[in-house]
Write a protein that holds these residues in place. Sequence first.
Motif, PDB file in Angstrom:
ATOM      1  N   ILE A   1      31.961  14.891  71.350  1.00  0.00           N
ATOM      2  CA  ILE A   1      32.637  13.858  70.550  1.00  0.00           C
ATOM      3  C   ILE A   1      31.734  13.417  69.402  1.00  0.00           C
ATOM      4  CG2 ILE A   1      33.523  11.488  70.594  1.00  0.00           C
ATOM      5  CD1 ILE A   1      34.458  12.121  73.516  1.00  0.00           C
ATOM      6  N   ASN A   2      30.451  13.228  69.675  1.00  0.00           N
ATOM      7  CA  ASN A   2      29.513  12.851  68.610  1.00  0.00           C
ATOM      8  C   ASN A   2      29.469  13.911  67.523  1.00  0.00           C
ATOM      9  OD1 ASN A   2      28.887  10.495  69.972  1.00  0.00           O
ATOM     10  ND2 ASN A   2      26.977  11.288  70.822  1.00  0.00           N
TER      11      ASN A   2
ATOM     12  N   ASN B   1      32.643  13.507  65.483  1.00  0.00           N
ATOM     13  CA  ASN B   1      32.536  12.289  64.660  1.00  0.00           C
ATOM     14  C   ASN B   1      31.637  12.498  63.450  1.00  0.00           C
ATOM     15  OD1 ASN B   1      34.283  10.714  66.199  1.00  0.00           O
ATOM     16  ND2 ASN B   1      32.644   9.903  67.479  1.00  0.00           N
ATOM     17  N   GLU B   2      30.511  13.162  63.654  1.00  0.00           N
ATOM     18  CA  GLU B   2      29.585  13.404  62.548  1.00  0.00           C
ATOM     19  C   GLU B   2      30.166  14.393  61.546  1.00  0.00           C
ATOM     20  OE1 GLU B   2      25.259  15.434  62.078  1.00  0.00           O
ATOM     21  OE2 GLU B   2      25.457  13.893  63.635  1.00  0.00           O
TER      22      GLU B   2
ATOM     23  N   THR C   1      34.536  10.527  61.634  1.00  0.00           N
ATOM     24  CA  THR C   1      35.480   9.762  62.462  1.00  0.00           C
ATOM     25  C   THR C   1      34.688   8.890  63.434  1.00  0.00           C
ATOM     26  OG1 THR C   1      35.615  11.627  63.998  1.00  0.00           O
ATOM     27  CG2 THR C   1      37.327  11.483  62.294  1.00  0.00           C
ATOM     28  N   ASN C   2      35.409   8.162  64.266  1.00  0.00           N
ATOM     29  CA  ASN C   2      34.763   7.283  65.238  1.00  0.00           C
ATOM     30  C   ASN C   2      35.485   7.354  66.577  1.00  0.00           C
ATOM     31  OD1 ASN C   2      32.876   5.467  66.175  1.00  0.00           O
ATOM     32  ND2 ASN C   2      34.065   3.679  65.521  1.00  0.00           N
ATOM     33  N   PHE C   3      35.679   8.564  67.087  1.00  0.00           N
ATOM     34  CA  PHE C   3      36.350   8.728  68.379  1.00  0.00           C
ATOM     35  C   PHE C   3      35.459   8.253  69.511  1.00  0.00           C
ATOM     36  CE2 PHE C   3      38.499  12.237  65.998  1.00  0.00           C
ATOM     37  CZ  PHE C   3      39.781  11.722  66.076  1.00  0.00           C
ATOM     38  N   LYS C   4      36.105   7.774  70.564  1.00  0.00           N
ATOM     39  CA  LYS C   4      35.445   7.387  71.805  1.00  0.00           C
ATOM     40  C   LYS C   4      35.959   8.310  72.908  1.00  0.00           C
ATOM     41  CE  LYS C   4      33.748   3.683  69.852  1.00  0.00           C
ATOM     42  NZ  LYS C   4      32.537   3.824  69.155  1.00  0.00           N
TER      43      LYS C   4
END
Length: 156
Positions: free
Chosen positions: A130-131, A134-135, A139-142
């Motif tokens: 996920i990180n 996001n990078e 984005t900013n997924f959890k």
Amino acid sequence: MNQPFYEGKIILKDSTVYIGKINVNQPFENKMITILNIDNNYTPIDNALIKEVHLEHTENKNLTETKFINLNSDERLYRLIYQNESLVTVYDSSNKLLDDLLVGRIIIKENNTLIDTWNFWSSGPKKDLINYINERDFTNFKQRNFKSLNDLFAKL
């Protein structure tokens, strides 16, 4: 040996193919080996000599295959867990058959570049992936945004 043997084939870097029962990524004398069993004759093969391993197993009456690839020089065969048409491939460091879990270090091959997502401070391989997304995509997924691995892979 801490896992069962599965029917399959080993393809060496010199294109030699062995078929038999196989157990991947076993530590032996400070290196990793794969063990080949043909008619109860056990042969250790140094992982550095192996290009890929295909393990076959039956799941819900369907024959499936788990593929392990030699990616780099760290002697581990990495399990192929996802590949899409846009040339993104995801591997993890599990020794087990393909399942719905990510295990250990996650390596992504994108545009013929290997990217190691491992982060000591994350909460595991799913979070590492996920990180990475996001990078890459700003984005900013959890973790809670993904109910399954297929949902996560759809973002790759």
